[in-house]
Design a protein around this motif. Structure first.
Motif, mmCIF file in Angstrom:
data_model
loop_
_atom_site.group_PDB
_atom_site.id
_atom_site.type_symbol
_atom_site.label_atom_id
_atom_site.label_comp_id
_atom_site.label_asym_id
_atom_site.label_seq_id
_atom_site.Cartn_x
_atom_site.Cartn_y
_atom_site.Cartn_z
ATOM 1 N N LYS A 152 1.031 -0.944 -0.105
ATOM 2 C CA LYS A 152 0.285 -0.333 -0.133
ATOM 3 C C LYS A 152 0.537 1.214 0.060
ATOM 4 O O LYS A 152 0.709 2.212 -0.534
ATOM 5 N N ARG A 153 2.028 0.875 1.073
ATOM 6 C CA ARG A 153 2.879 2.369 1.129
ATOM 7 C C ARG A 153 3.993 2.275 -0.367
ATOM 8 O O ARG A 153 3.712 3.680 -0.945
ATOM 9 N N LEU A 154 4.253 1.510 -0.920
ATOM 10 C CA LEU A 154 4.486 1.654 -2.336
ATOM 11 C C LEU A 154 4.090 2.469 -3.570
ATOM 12 O O LEU A 154 4.452 3.443 -3.987
ATOM 13 N N ASN A 155 2.818 1.726 -3.672
ATOM 14 C CA ASN A 155 1.400 2.017 -4.865
ATOM 15 C C ASN A 155 0.942 3.898 -4.064
ATOM 16 O O ASN A 155 1.101 4.093 -4.994
ATOM 17 N N LEU A 156 0.917 4.082 -3.087
ATOM 18 C CA LEU A 156 0.576 5.483 -3.001
ATOM 19 C C LEU A 156 1.864 6.629 -3.556
ATOM 20 O O LEU A 156 1.420 7.129 -4.163
ATOM 21 N N ALA A 157 3.081 5.944 -3.018
ATOM 22 C CA ALA A 157 4.274 6.802 -4.010
ATOM 23 C C ALA A 157 4.194 6.925 -4.821
ATOM 24 O O ALA A 157 4.238 7.886 -5.724
ATOM 25 N N ALA A 158 4.046 5.452 -5.459
ATOM 26 C CA ALA A 158 4.360 5.749 -7.099
ATOM 27 C C ALA A 158 2.751 5.988 -7.605
ATOM 28 O O ALA A 158 3.340 6.176 -8.968
ATOM 29 N N SER A 159 1.361 6.200 -6.593
ATOM 30 C CA SER A 159 0.579 7.228 -7.596
ATOM 31 C C SER A 159 1.540 8.339 -7.698
ATOM 32 O O SER A 159 0.592 8.505 -9.041
#
Length: 434
Positions: A152-159
């Motif tokens: 979730k954290r990595l997908n949020l940053a990658a957003s």
């Protein structure tokens, strides 16, 4: 897992729901990096048709833009991992930003001389900087908090990388693309002096955007230098294998992740690199309008990242990855066999469903690596070389099919089938002894 701050104090990473305010600023700064390298990658989608025109290239030659950037990932991934181990995440990030800036500034002499080889060298230098940044920032974002929320954290940053996918094509369309295209017959009939001035003017339009980008990178590097960041270090037991570049591939899920990432990056670069061309050929759009549609594609990519991050609260990451792969395969079929504006709609849909793939593959690939996280990250970043190899194959296929852009989209379709295999069973973590 422990965090060591600049003063050398150590404390445990909090569990889910704990007080994580001390990680907010580091996470925001690292998220900015995702946006910056997203700008670099998505400007390449504009550069490919632009430099194809300005430097008089064929499809295969134009894909060398991608090759220059992504081959740097293969060359620099191991040194980047060594740099992190030796100097830490913060110093590696600063180094990556400065190398990235040097490459951006090299666009000025490349444009002044209209030398394609110098453009390629500048892009290779940019790729080296991006490699260091991604090798540093991806694992840093993943481990900056509880392990159970790393996807979730990595997908949020990658957003915010997705935000750049929307912004970069709009910037490129406004400041790089001229909207002026001449047929080969018109170019042949043009007086040499007029032709030279036209081509030099086309090449010169890239200078200002890259000067601005390079200046921003230097400014961000200065901010990182003065801001205090926690240094993430993993504790490990004797039961773990010792960190080693090849021994880490004994983790089966990492090996699968490296293959999946190779084909994912290849697929993404294929789709974006030929987007403007297929919009012109398949939907009959002009160059600038096609560039704006690429911005809409970027918006859908960004929306997919934010929506995907939300879904990850309720759906297992490997399940969502598999569903998105199936949808991408179906939309590739529409892009290949469709006609008119429906082709653009299909590509926009692929952008939405591709959105979570890179960060999800990355987080699944490094899961459970502990003291081998940096080495595993280097392998996953090296696999980005797929963006150098697969688009070149697509460009060759298109040239062989008499410039039929749509036929080339069979390549990303095959890539998504391979990623689907990773999501279905290749992601499963097994111990080295299994």
């Amino acid at each position: 897992m422990q965090i060591t701050n600049q003063a050398g104090d150590q404390h445990q990473v909090p569990t889910e729901g704990g007080n994580q305010k001390q990680y907010l600023l580091p996470f925001i700064l690292v998220t900015c990096l995702f946006f910056l390298w997203g700008m670099a990658h998505n400007l390449d989608s504009v550069l490919i048709p632009h430099l194809k025109k300005a430097c008089e290239l064929n499809n295969r030659q134009s894909t060398l833009i991608d090759t220059s950037v992504f081959f740097a990932y293969f060359i620099m991934a191991i040194p980047a991992g060594m740099l992190i181990k030796r100097f830490g995440y913060k110093n590696s990030i600063i180094t990556g930003l400065l190398v990235f800036a040097v490459g951006a500034f090299l666009f000025v002499p490349a444009a002044n001389t209209r030398t394609y080889e110098l453009f390629l060298f500048a892009l290779f230098v940019i790729g080296c900087g991006l490699t260091i940044l991604e090798t540093s920032a991806n694992p840093y974002a993943a481990i900056l908090g509880p392990a159970e929320s790393s996807s979730k954290r990595l997908n949020l940053a990658a957003s915010f990388n997705g935000l750049a996918a929307m912004v970069a094509p709009i910037v490129g369309s406004l400041f790089i693309l001229s909207g002026t295209n001449h047929t080969p017959e018109q170019m042949a009939a043009m007086p040499e002096a007029e032709k030279a001035a036209y081509l030099l003017g086309e090449a010169a339009s890239v200078k200002m955007p890259y000067i601005v980008l390079g200046s921003i990178l230097v400014l961000v590097a200065i901010i990182f230098y003065f801001v205090q960041l926690p240094s993430m270090k993993a504790t490990h037991t004797e039961a773990e294998i010792k960190p080693g570049f090849f021994s880490v591939l004994k983790f089966r899920h990492l090996s699968w992740g490296v293959a999946a990432q190779f084909f994912y990056v290849g697929a993404q670069v294929c789709i974006t690199s030929f987007f403007i061309r297929i919009a012109q050929q398949g939907a009959g759009l002009d160059e600038k309008t096609a560039g704006y549609y690429l911005g809409i594609y970027g918006f859908l990519f960004m929306a997919g990242r934010f929506i995907g991050t939300f879904f990850l609260r309720y759906v297992k990451d490997y399940v969502l990855l598999s569903i998105y792969c199936v949808m991408s395969v179906l939309l590739c079929l529409v892009a290949i066999y469709g006609s008119g504006i429906v082709v653009i709609y299909a590509l926009g849909g692929i952008g939405f469903f591709m959105s979570i793939m890179f960060p999800t593959i990355f987080s699944l690939g490094i899961k459970g690596l502990k003291s081998n996280t940096e080495t595993g990250s280097s392998w996953l970043v090296m696999s980005i070389v797929g963006g150098a190899i697969i688009p070149y194959g697509m460009g060759t296929l298109i040239d062989m099919n008499h410039d039929d852009i749509q036929s080339g989209y069979i390549i990303p379709l095959i890539c998504f089938l391979i990623i689907l295999s990773f999501g279905a069973f290749g992601h499963k973590v097994k111990t080295v002894s299994e």
